[in-house]
Design a protein around this motif. Structure first.
Motif, PDB file in Angstrom:
ATOM      1  N   SER A 198       0.830  -1.202   0.000  1.00 15.68           N
ATOM      2  CA  SER A 198       0.000   0.000   0.000  1.00 15.68           C
ATOM      3  C   SER A 198       0.868   1.257   0.000  1.00 15.68           C
ATOM      4  N   HIS A 199       0.577   2.162  -0.924  1.00 12.93           N
ATOM      5  CA  HIS A 199       1.230   3.463  -1.016  1.00 12.93           C
ATOM      6  C   HIS A 199       2.752   3.337  -1.168  1.00 12.93           C
ATOM      7  N   THR A 200       3.152   2.939  -2.357  1.00 12.29           N
ATOM      8  CA  THR A 200       4.583   2.864  -2.676  1.00 12.29           C
ATOM      9  C   THR A 200       4.938   4.000  -3.635  1.00 12.29           C
ATOM     10  N   TYR A 201       6.222   4.400  -3.584  1.00 14.39           N
ATOM     11  CA  TYR A 201       6.656   5.599  -4.304  1.00 14.39           C
ATOM     12  C   TYR A 201       7.843   5.297  -5.218  1.00 14.39           C
ATOM     13  N   ALA A 202       7.836   5.988  -6.364  1.00 13.73           N
ATOM     14  CA  ALA A 202       8.926   5.840  -7.334  1.00 13.73           C
ATOM     15  C   ALA A 202       9.585   7.194  -7.534  1.00 13.73           C
ATOM     16  N   LEU A 203      10.855   7.298  -7.154  1.00 12.53           N
ATOM     17  CA  LEU A 203      11.602   8.535  -7.343  1.00 12.53           C
ATOM     18  C   LEU A 203      11.850   8.731  -8.837  1.00 12.53           C
ATOM     19  N   SER A 204      11.383   9.847  -9.376  1.00 18.21           N
ATOM     20  CA  SER A 204      11.459  10.086 -10.811  1.00 18.21           C
ATOM     21  C   SER A 204      12.785  10.753 -11.162  1.00 18.21           C
ATOM     22  N   LEU A 205      13.635  10.041 -11.918  1.00 25.23           N
ATOM     23  CA  LEU A 205      14.951  10.550 -12.319  1.00 25.23           C
ATOM     24  C   LEU A 205      15.061  10.532 -13.841  1.00 25.23           C
ATOM     25  N   ARG A 206      15.488  11.652 -14.386  1.00 24.70           N
ATOM     26  CA  ARG A 206      15.757  11.704 -15.813  1.00 24.70           C
ATOM     27  C   ARG A 206      17.224  11.389 -16.059  1.00 24.70           C
ATOM     28  N   LEU A 207      17.489  10.636 -17.103  1.00 22.01           N
ATOM     29  CA  LEU A 207      18.862  10.279 -17.439  1.00 22.01           C
ATOM     30  C   LEU A 207      19.720  11.529 -17.599  1.00 22.01           C
ATOM     31  N   SER A 208      19.135  12.594 -18.125  1.00 24.98           N
ATOM     32  CA  SER A 208      19.896  13.819 -18.377  1.00 24.98           C
ATOM     33  C   SER A 208      20.315  14.525 -17.098  1.00 24.98           C
ATOM     34  N   THR A 209      19.607  14.296 -15.997  1.00 25.80           N
ATOM     35  CA  THR A 209      19.921  15.020 -14.759  1.00 25.80           C
ATOM     36  C   THR A 209      20.842  14.250 -13.819  1.00 25.80           C
ATOM     37  N   ILE A 210      21.001  12.949 -14.028  1.00 27.45           N
ATOM     38  CA  ILE A 210      21.761  12.136 -13.080  1.00 27.45           C
ATOM     39  C   ILE A 210      23.194  12.626 -12.891  1.00 27.45           C
ATOM     40  N   PRO A 211      23.911  13.019 -13.949  1.00 31.33           N
ATOM     41  CA  PRO A 211      25.292  13.487 -13.725  1.00 31.33           C
ATOM     42  C   PRO A 211      25.390  14.683 -12.783  1.00 31.33           C
ATOM     43  N   ASP A 212      24.292  15.454 -12.627  1.00 35.71           N
ATOM     44  CA  ASP A 212      24.310  16.638 -11.767  1.00 35.71           C
ATOM     45  C   ASP A 212      23.929  16.312 -10.330  1.00 35.71           C
ATOM     46  N   LEU A 213      23.636  15.055 -10.048  1.00 28.86           N
ATOM     47  CA  LEU A 213      23.114  14.682  -8.733  1.00 28.86           C
ATOM     48  C   LEU A 213      24.075  13.771  -7.988  1.00 28.86           C
ATOM     49  N   ASP A 214      24.083  13.888  -6.675  1.00 26.99           N
ATOM     50  CA  ASP A 214      24.753  12.906  -5.825  1.00 26.99           C
ATOM     51  C   ASP A 214      23.678  11.927  -5.387  1.00 26.99           C
ATOM     52  N   ARG A 218      23.677   0.681  -6.970  1.00 28.09           N
ATOM     53  CA  ARG A 218      24.657   0.746  -5.887  1.00 28.09           C
ATOM     54  C   ARG A 218      24.307   1.830  -4.878  1.00 28.09           C
ATOM     55  N   LYS A 219      23.923   3.001  -5.346  1.00 27.66           N
ATOM     56  CA  LYS A 219      23.730   4.138  -4.446  1.00 27.66           C
ATOM     57  C   LYS A 219      22.377   4.115  -3.746  1.00 27.66           C
ATOM     58  N   LEU A 220      21.345   3.590  -4.393  1.00 25.11           N
ATOM     59  CA  LEU A 220      20.005   3.647  -3.816  1.00 25.11           C
ATOM     60  C   LEU A 220      19.429   2.284  -3.468  1.00 25.11           C
ATOM     61  N   GLY A 221      19.872   1.231  -4.139  1.00 17.23           N
ATOM     62  CA  GLY A 221      19.469  -0.118  -3.762  1.00 17.23           C
ATOM     63  C   GLY A 221      17.985  -0.398  -3.851  1.00 17.23           C
ATOM     64  N   VAL A 222      17.315   0.157  -4.870  1.00 19.37           N
ATOM     65  CA  VAL A 222      15.885  -0.083  -5.048  1.00 19.37           C
ATOM     66  C   VAL A 222      15.630  -0.550  -6.477  1.00 19.37           C
ATOM     67  N   PRO A 223      14.477  -1.176  -6.729  1.00 20.50           N
ATOM     68  CA  PRO A 223      14.149  -1.605  -8.094  1.00 20.50           C
ATOM     69  C   PRO A 223      14.099  -0.414  -9.050  1.00 20.50           C
ATOM     70  N   ILE A 224      14.321  -0.715 -10.334  1.00 16.51           N
ATOM     71  CA  ILE A 224      14.335   0.323 -11.372  1.00 16.51           C
ATOM     72  C   ILE A 224      13.163   0.111 -12.322  1.00 16.51           C
ATOM     73  N   ILE A 225      12.438   1.205 -12.570  1.00 15.27           N
ATOM     74  CA  ILE A 225      11.372   1.225 -13.578  1.00 15.27           C
ATOM     75  C   ILE A 225      11.948   1.949 -14.794  1.00 15.27           C
ATOM     76  N   PHE A 226      12.072   1.249 -15.882  1.00 16.65           N
ATOM     77  CA  PHE A 226      12.738   1.767 -17.090  1.00 16.65           C
ATOM     78  C   PHE A 226      11.695   2.355 -18.025  1.00 16.65           C
TER      79      PHE A 226
END
Length: 807
Positions: free
Chosen positions: A239-255, A290-298
């Protein structure tokens, strides 16, 4: 070696940047028999042999290396054969040996292929093999391969061009992400018995997870988990699960490490074009894991291909080629747009393997179908007929009333028997309430992204996971609950700071406190509070409380001790908990709600902390071998029981236990020998050591896994154990791992002794202190109690920052 293949650099294809020789094949399936042998191919220096060794030890399989097999088959090394017989004869023999190696090892192995895999006949053999077996292309950052192999520019370019051909004969791909802990130790010796550092922590965790997903071993392992464990149910069933939305273009700018915020998955949006897009995606998939350890939605965005001047047909081809890439990387979920032809979608479903497919429909224009339009139901039925695993509908709107409309639509879907899990929400500022109400993979952002990422690159209307949870508390969908650490002596507990910090990060309105109790009746009175959420149980009640628990996890039963107590409440429709798996799953989805307590569920996470640290730190040289490996546990309390169980879970079948009171050790040994009677030939897994003055028992190898479960300082009337290992028990020629569970003080007598012993003998003893173990069990406990993904990094940091006040 590269010159022998006589391969020319491939020409680039116009659609996806894939060469005519490197474009991955489109397999008919990625479903393999559980024991199907796994083949690793790729460039020299990619780390195939290290990964092969890690994988073989993790899965309990035989490692076959092409170099070793060639020599065993021909009686001479590859270099020697080439020198004796010349290039043509070597080329022919090399192919024969490769085919023979593959054919004779179709199950139960991990096979590492050398550079012989670059020839055209080898490609053909590998492509045929990939119809029934996983063939994994191992890649790595090019500059690291160049540095490792000390290649000049020209030689490196030839190697890289030739290596691309491996994509065409593989059905999976793994990016071997740089691990700062493993410099200089990429290649274990041929027999796999080298002194490879124990500090391949991240590489081991990453690749073992990849193999577990590929082979289904993760699902098998999770089937033993508690119904309250988030591993027991996939996110779409919670119940009530969340997916962090990341764009491929923004990942290099993020830790990415800073983005851990209680999200259950990451939605990776492919929104840019790059000439080497596959490698870019592969690296970022590896980094997220490695950094977040959660499933990936492609999820491939349409506009990622808009600047390529492609025809509609070419765009369609490129879109599905990108989806194939996602499947190659072993992502857990893949989004496929339902507006594409059914035959292409069906093909993706057919070759998806363990990856789940989300049928997706996006209405970008507000004047498109309303939520009550029959067209949505037609698309839903189409997604189900195409065997999608779930379906997602998203609609742009400027009307707040559409939030009620989407809820009605979801209710309509849920009324259908055997309905697909459904994700549905509105886009835009006025759709925020629908995002909060959505129960599966609600897209969320992170506070850091709002300040570091351009507003044009993220949807500003998205809530954070913490904001979404806060909204559930504000609307009384969730209730604030009380959690405790209960025991006779808990003044030193770091549990409150860890759990409280996790609540703050996740946006939860709970509290956590340590309370000293003197009896089980004290515990019962506290836990009858309607707002009781759960308790961490410590000594002396871990074993005593068993008789007061209605239902126990598989692990708690096996250990014979409980350290986690959860409330059972009346279910909707006035159903009493009956202890069945379904009943417990129903209770698990009611976590976060207050109400009268009707019973208790018991679990044990102590063993998880120990097991996690053992898996992470034990060196490949000392990997557990059931017929050989010996473990030693110091102590006979609840933690000692958890340590014995952790060793059994690792595969250790020869475990010794030492305790100052021999009778207590015998009770623990008797418990596990009864439970694990079928795991050993003689029916005895745990043995008791009666005196530290005795020699190590004859007929058993010296221990390579040692866990100390006794206090290093006095607590109350209990004197400090101040345990040190008898030197005659430290005779392992390969060293081993010592796990010290006590952290008061952090430098216990045992740790000081092993550090000095290691310096004097130069033996590879790995030391794990109590502050590494403590948060691992607390992380598992937090997830059991709340049903939320724990902010692991934050909890670990809290331990490091607060423990000194107890020293």
């Amino acid at each position: 070696m590269v010159a022998e293949t006589q391969l020319e650099p491939p020409l680039l294809d116009s659609s996806l940047g894939l060469s005519s020789t490197s474009r991955p094949q489109s397999p008919s399936t990625r479903q393999f028999l559980p024991e199907a042998s796994i083949v690793l191919i790729g460039s020299r220096g990619a780390g195939k042999r290290t990964l092969g060794f890690i994988g073989a030890t993790h899965l309990g399989r035989r490692l076959i290396t092409e170099d070793h097999y060639f020599q065993a088959t021909t009686g001479v090394s590859r270099g020697g054969f080439l020198q004796q017989h010349g290039t043509r004869a070597f080329y022919r023999r090399n192919i024969e040996v490769l085919k023979q190696m593959l054919d004779q090892h179709r199950s139960g192995c991990i096979i590492e292929c050398g550079m012989g895999s670059l020839s055209s006949p080898a490609h053909k053999a590998l492509r045929e093999y990939s119809k029934t077996n996983p063939v994994i292309y191992i890649t790595r950052a090019r500059h690291r391969i160049r540095s490792l192999l000390r290649l000049g520019d020209d030689e490196a370019l030839r190697l890289e061009a030739a290596d691309l051909s491996h994509r065409a004969c593989s059905n999976l791909e793994y990016y071997n992400l740089y691990d700062p802990c493993c410099d200089g130790i990429d290649t274990p010796p041929e027999n796999g018995l080298g002194n490879v550092s124990s500090r391949l922590k991240y590489v081991k965790e990453d690749f073992c997870y990849f193999l577990d997903f590929l082979t289904g071993q993760g699902l098998i392992r999770n089937s033993f988990e508690s119904p309250f464990s988030i591993a027991a149910l996939p996110p779409e069933c919670r119940s009530h699960t969340y997916a962090l939305s990341l764009r491929l273009s923004t990942i290099p700018d993020l830790d990415l490490v800073e983005l851990e915020a209680g999200a259950d998955a990451v939605q990776l949006k492919i929104d840019i074009w790059d000439p080497d897009l596959q490698t870019v995606i592969a690296k970022q998939v590896a980094t997220i894991r490695r950094k977040l350890g959660v499933p990936i939605i492609f999820h491939v965005e349409d506009y990622a291909l808009n600047d390529l001047s492609l025809s509609v047909e070419q765009k369609q081809t490129a879109y599905f080629e990108l989806l194939e890439c996602g499947l190659r990387f072993g992502v857990e979920y893949i989004v496929v747009d339902l507006r594409y032809p059914s035959d292409l979608i069906a093909h993706i479903v057919d070759c998806s393997g363990p990856t789940k497919v989300i049928g997706h429909h996006l209405a970008k224009e507000e004047n498109s179908w309303e939520w009550n339009d029959e067209s949505y139901m037609i698309q839903y039925r189409r997604a189900k007929s195409l065997r999608c695993d779930m379906v997602r509908f998203v609609r742009a709107t400027s009307k707040a009333s559409d939030n009620d409309a989407v809820e009605s639509f979801v209710a309509k879907i849920k009324s259908i028997p055997d309905h697909l899990p459904i994700i549905a929400y509105n886009l835009g500022e006025n759709g925020r309430l629908s995002l909060i109400a959505n129960q599966i993979f609600t897209p969320v952002t992170h506070p850091l992204m709002r300040s570091t990422v351009s507003k044009a690159q993220i949807r500003q209307f998205l809530p954070t996971a913490a904001e979404a949870l806060q909204a559930l508390y504000q609307s009384s969908i969730l209730d604030p609950l009380h959690f405790y650490h209960l025991g006779a002596i808990v003044f030193y507990s770091l549990s409150p700071v860890m759990h409280a910090a996790a609540y703050r990060v996740c946006g939860m309105n709970n509290d956590f406190q340590s309370l000293e109790v003197s009896s089980l009746e004290d515990i019962r009175q506290l836990c009858q509070d309607p707002n009781f959420g759960g308790a961490a149980i410590t000594q002396p009640f871990k074993v005593q409380i068993l008789s007061h628990i209605a239902a126990k996890s598989y692990h708690a039963k096996a250990i014979g001790a409980v350290n986690t107590l959860l409330p059972l409440r009346m279910l909707p429709n006035n159903k009493f908990p009956d202890g069945s798996i379904q009943s417990l799953l129903d209770h698990a989805n009611q976590r976060g709600k207050a109400g009268p307590v009707t019973g208790y569920y018991g679990d044990n996470t102590d063993f998880i902390g120990i097991l996690t640290c053992l898996r992470r730190n034990i060196s490949p040289r000392n990997v557990v071998q059931p017929s050989k490996t010996t473990g030693l546990v110091i102590g006979a309390g609840g933690m000692a029981r958890a340590a014995v169980y952790a060793m059994i879970q690792l595969g250790c079948r020869k475990i010794f236990i030492y305790n100052r009171t021999v009778e207590h050790a015998e009770v623990v040994a008797s418990h596990f020998n009864s439970w694990a009677a079928g795991l050993s030939k003689d029916g005895k897994v745990v043995h008791v050591l009666r005196s530290i003055l005795d020699d190590w028992p004859a007929g058993f190898r010296q221990p390579t896994i040692i866990t100390s479960c006794v206090p290093a300082r006095s607590i109350g009337d209990e004197p400090a154990a101040n345990f040190e290992m008898p030197i005659q028990w430290l005779g392992s020629p390969t060293g081993g791992i010592v796990v010290e569970l006590s952290y008061l003080p952090l430098e216990t007598p045992l740790i000081k002794q092993i550090r000095l012993f290691r310096e004097e003998t130069k033996q590879a003893w790995v030391i794990v202190n109590g502050l590494e173990v403590l948060p691992e069990q607390a992380i598992a406990q937090f997830e059991l109690m709340t049903g939320r993904k724990a902010p692991k990094r934050r909890m670990r940091l809290e331990v490091q920052q607060h423990y000194r006040r107890y020293e």
